[in-house]
Design a protein around this motif. Structure first.
Motif, PDB file in Angstrom:
ATOM      1  N   ALA A 229       0.814  -1.220   0.000  1.00 33.17           N
ATOM      2  CA  ALA A 229       0.000   0.000   0.000  1.00 33.17           C
ATOM      3  C   ALA A 229       0.848   1.271   0.000  1.00 33.17           C
ATOM      4  N   GLY A 230       2.045   1.204   0.584  1.00 31.81           N
ATOM      5  CA  GLY A 230       2.849   2.412   0.711  1.00 31.81           C
ATOM      6  C   GLY A 230       3.646   2.785  -0.521  1.00 31.81           C
ATOM      7  N   TYR A 231       3.569   1.987  -1.570  1.00 30.14           N
ATOM      8  CA  TYR A 231       4.393   2.238  -2.755  1.00 30.14           C
ATOM      9  C   TYR A 231       3.539   2.803  -3.889  1.00 30.14           C
ATOM     10  N   GLY A 232       4.047   3.838  -4.536  1.00 30.71           N
ATOM     11  CA  GLY A 232       3.344   4.420  -5.674  1.00 30.71           C
ATOM     12  C   GLY A 232       1.894   4.682  -5.338  1.00 30.71           C
ATOM     13  N   LYS A 233       0.992   4.241  -6.215  1.00 32.44           N
ATOM     14  CA  LYS A 233      -0.440   4.426  -5.957  1.00 32.44           C
ATOM     15  C   LYS A 233      -1.024   3.233  -5.203  1.00 32.44           C
ATOM     16  N   GLY A 234      -0.154   2.296  -4.827  1.00 35.08           N
ATOM     17  CA  GLY A 234      -0.605   1.189  -3.986  1.00 35.08           C
ATOM     18  C   GLY A 234      -1.084  -0.034  -4.725  1.00 35.08           C
ATOM     19  N   ALA A 235      -0.951  -0.042  -6.067  1.00 36.36           N
ATOM     20  CA  ALA A 235      -1.444  -1.192  -6.828  1.00 36.36           C
ATOM     21  C   ALA A 235      -0.407  -2.307  -6.911  1.00 36.36           C
ATOM     22  N   GLY A 236       0.817  -2.051  -6.443  1.00 39.16           N
ATOM     23  CA  GLY A 236       1.810  -3.120  -6.396  1.00 39.16           C
ATOM     24  C   GLY A 236       2.848  -3.076  -7.494  1.00 39.16           C
ATOM     25  N   GLY A 237       2.865  -2.011  -8.286  1.00 40.80           N
ATOM     26  CA  GLY A 237       3.867  -1.889  -9.339  1.00 40.80           C
ATOM     27  C   GLY A 237       3.540  -0.697 -10.200  1.00 40.80           C
ATOM     28  N   ILE A 238       4.553  -0.203 -10.935  1.00 36.10           N
ATOM     29  CA  ILE A 238       4.297   0.982 -11.760  1.00 36.10           C
ATOM     30  C   ILE A 238       3.271   0.661 -12.831  1.00 36.10           C
ATOM     31  N   SER A 239       3.410  -0.503 -13.470  1.00 35.69           N
ATOM     32  CA  SER A 239       2.467  -0.835 -14.541  1.00 35.69           C
ATOM     33  C   SER A 239       1.058  -0.976 -13.983  1.00 35.69           C
ATOM     34  N   ALA A 240       0.947  -1.560 -12.781  1.00 38.28           N
ATOM     35  CA  ALA A 240      -0.369  -1.699 -12.159  1.00 38.28           C
ATOM     36  C   ALA A 240      -0.916  -0.338 -11.723  1.00 38.28           C
ATOM     37  N   ASP A 241      -0.036   0.534 -11.228  1.00 39.84           N
ATOM     38  CA  ASP A 241      -0.472   1.895 -10.885  1.00 39.84           C
ATOM     39  C   ASP A 241      -1.008   2.605 -12.118  1.00 39.84           C
ATOM     40  N   TYR A 242      -0.376   2.317 -13.234  1.00 40.70           N
ATOM     41  CA  TYR A 242      -0.708   2.974 -14.492  1.00 40.70           C
ATOM     42  C   TYR A 242      -2.020   2.445 -15.069  1.00 40.70           C
ATOM     43  N   GLY A 243      -2.364   1.171 -14.770  1.00 39.44           N
ATOM     44  CA  GLY A 243      -3.642   0.634 -15.240  1.00 39.44           C
ATOM     45  C   GLY A 243      -3.596  -0.783 -15.788  1.00 39.44           C
ATOM     46  N   PHE A 244      -2.400  -1.407 -15.780  1.00 43.43           N
ATOM     47  CA  PHE A 244      -2.329  -2.816 -16.158  1.00 43.43           C
ATOM     48  C   PHE A 244      -2.770  -3.665 -14.968  1.00 43.43           C
ATOM     49  N   HIS A 245      -3.239  -4.890 -15.272  1.00 39.25           N
ATOM     50  CA  HIS A 245      -3.586  -5.806 -14.189  1.00 39.25           C
ATOM     51  C   HIS A 245      -2.297  -6.207 -13.463  1.00 39.25           C
ATOM     52  N   TRP A 246      -2.326  -6.176 -12.136  1.00 36.83           N
ATOM     53  CA  TRP A 246      -1.137  -6.532 -11.352  1.00 36.83           C
ATOM     54  C   TRP A 246      -0.705  -7.959 -11.649  1.00 36.83           C
ATOM     55  N   PHE A 247      -1.664  -8.858 -11.793  1.00 38.37           N
ATOM     56  CA  PHE A 247      -1.332 -10.247 -12.102  1.00 38.37           C
ATOM     57  C   PHE A 247      -1.154 -10.377 -13.610  1.00 38.37           C
ATOM     58  N   ALA A 248       0.050 -10.749 -14.028  1.00 37.67           N
ATOM     59  CA  ALA A 248       0.373 -10.732 -15.461  1.00 37.67           C
ATOM     60  C   ALA A 248       0.472 -12.138 -16.050  1.00 37.67           C
ATOM     61  N   GLY A 249      -0.394 -13.050 -15.570  1.00 37.78           N
ATOM     62  CA  GLY A 249      -0.335 -14.433 -16.068  1.00 37.78           C
ATOM     63  C   GLY A 249      -0.937 -14.617 -17.452  1.00 37.78           C
TER      64      GLY A 249
END
Lengths: 250, 242
Positions: A229-249
């Motif tokens: 939660a404390g990183y970036g926008k809290g989505a768990g990664g820059i790409s996820a903060d930007y709007g990609f799904h955090w899970f990239a399977g």
């Protein structure tokens, strides 16, 4: 007839679900750190849940033959981080590069490239699957992430994610289920040679069951955490903060 | 499929589509529109196709959009893989769940077997040829626009539902590193991730062709009457037609 089929499906499904519960799988295995709203968020969970259900026994991603290797291995996005510190380390042949491993570990440690090369290494010839649509096969060598964490005494019981910071200004995270996978390694070698700069020198993450954007390059530090939660926008990664799904399977 | 309804005006109403078929049809329309648009977005972000396990810029391609006048950069401006991926996977789930409800419901009800499975007598070469000739006649004979599926129609629907759709789903998930780690047979089934991606793209073109023909058929059979029947379930049959 339809009744017979549904019963068979049901009977087949119960041991699978039971197995899942018995292996002590946590909610983290099926749910991303930040659940998006609406239909997209619901689909995210279905996608991640289906992947993780299929992967519950930690199968290995396909490993290929040497003859399958793509030459030269393509490079994408950042190939030479302008970061001043990175440029200084690069000029010095990365002898002064250090990887701090901190957070919820028994004893935080800072590893040099030589320290990492001394650890037992895994070599795997796998397909890098970019979310853009391209894929290429390379031979990656490096210690398993799990083994690197053991250098710091191992992840504590409250550990839920490992966060990676990189010299090209990215951060990314994976959950402990992905950390535990045998093919999750920190690679310092590609096709038998020192990792080229374009592919993330001196050290990059390989997460073979997820798309390209999870496999971050130019590693700077690693943190074991119980929340992103404390990183970036809290989505768990820059790409996820930007709007990609955090899970990239997929 | 049909039951005779009340008479009104100069014709009668036929009960043509069950509620399940109508609801699933329109959900499917929405899902397919989103799948198509988001798929185009994903493709434009990497507008080349390859064959086999690997493919990347510089690798021998079987299709390059740049050969057709749209450069890599121009395509990149039009496409957006983030938007594309989010919506493609969202509506893939809508499509899949809706499709399973539709197929399960109509298998159980016997709709496929009763109305859409071609009978043996319909599958003779002579019958198929005669029906094709009749179908391509213009202007159409009025008695053709009835409420029963023609053999060609039955065959195309059955192929679409039970061959094309499963292949599109499989070529889709054969591109996923997560799913292929657990089910590597998907890679062997198509001979590689890039082959699956190419087949998935060609399949999209096929679907567009199917939709064009489908809409032309609807137009030929009477737009208002046919579209209305997909909402209300009832088809109006003018006096004197079977």
């Amino acid at each position: 007839m339809s009744q017979r089929i549904s019963r068979r499906v049901l009977l087949g499904g119960i041991p699978g679900l039971g197995g899942l519960l018995l292996t002590g799988c946590s909610r983290d295995m099926f749910v991303p750190p930040q659940v998006r709203g609406g239909l997209v968020g619901a689909a995210d969970m279905l996608t991640m849940g289906t992947n993780r259900f299929l992967q519950r026994d930690q199968p290995l991603a396909r490993e290929y033959q040497r003859s399958d290797i793509s030459h030269p291995f393509p490079t994408w996005a950042q190939t030479n981080p302008p970061d001043e510190e990175y440029q200084r380390l690069r000029r010095g042949g990365f002898t002064e590069w250090r990887l701090p491993v901190s957070g919820l570990v028994e004893r935080p440690v800072t590893l040099s490239l030589d320290d990492i090369k001394r650890l037992p290494a895994r070599t795997q010839i796998t397909a890098h699957v970019c979310e853009q649509g391209w894929s290429a096969i390379g031979e990656w060598t490096g210690p398993q992430l799990q083994r690197v964490l053991e250098e710091a005494g191992g992840a504590g019981p409250s550990a839920r994610y490992v966060v990676f910071h990189t010299y090209d200004g990215w951060y990314e995270s994976i959950d402990m289920f992905e950390v535990a996978h045998p093919q999750t390694i920190l690679a310092y070698r590609l096709n038998g040679e020192e990792l080229p700069m374009g592919n993330g020198a001196p050290l990059r993450l390989r997460v073979e069951r997820q798309c390209g954007y999870k496999n971050v390059k130019f590693l700077k530090s690693i943190e074991v955490v119980d929340s992103v939660a404390g990183y970036g926008k809290g989505a768990g990664g820059i790409s996820a903060d930007y709007g990609f799904h955090w899970f990239a399977g997929v | 499929m049909t039951s005779e309804g009340q008479r009104s005006g100069g014709g009668r109403w036929l009960r043509l589509h069950s509620p399940n078929v109508r609801v699933c049809h329109w959900i499917n329309v929405i899902a397919c529109v989103y799948l198509f648009l988001s798929g185009v977005h994903i493709f434009l972000d990497f507008p080349e196709l390859y064959w086999g396990h690997t493919g990347y810029q510089g690798h021998p391609a079987i299709f390059k959009l740049s050969d057709w006048g749209l450069s890599w950069d121009e395509a990149g401006v039009l496409g957006n893989r983030m938007w594309g991926r989010n919506y493609h996977f969202t509506f893939a789930w809508v499509f899949l769940i809706n499709g399973l409800v539709y197929a399960g419901w109509n298998l159980a009800r016997g709709h496929f077997r009763r109305n859409m499975l071609p009978r043996r007598t319909e599958l003779t070469r002579r019958h198929l040829w005669a029906e094709l000739c009749e179908h391509l006649r213009w202007p159409r004979r009025t008695h053709e626009s009835t409420h029963r599926y023609g053999t060609l129609q039955k065959l195309s629907y059955m192929l679409l539902i039970f061959v094309y759709v499963p292949l599109m789903v499989l070529t889709g998930i054969a591109q996923s590193p997560g799913i292929t780690a657990a089910v590597p047979q998907l890679l062997d089934m198509f001979g590689g991730r890039q082959t699956a991606r190419s087949l998935h793209t060609f399949g999209t073109v096929l679907l567009v062709l199917f939709v064009v023909v489908h809409l032309l058929e609807v137009a030929a059979a009477g737009v208002v009457n046919r579209v209305r029947s997909m909402f209300t379930g009832n088809l109006r049959v003018p006096e004197g037609e079977s």
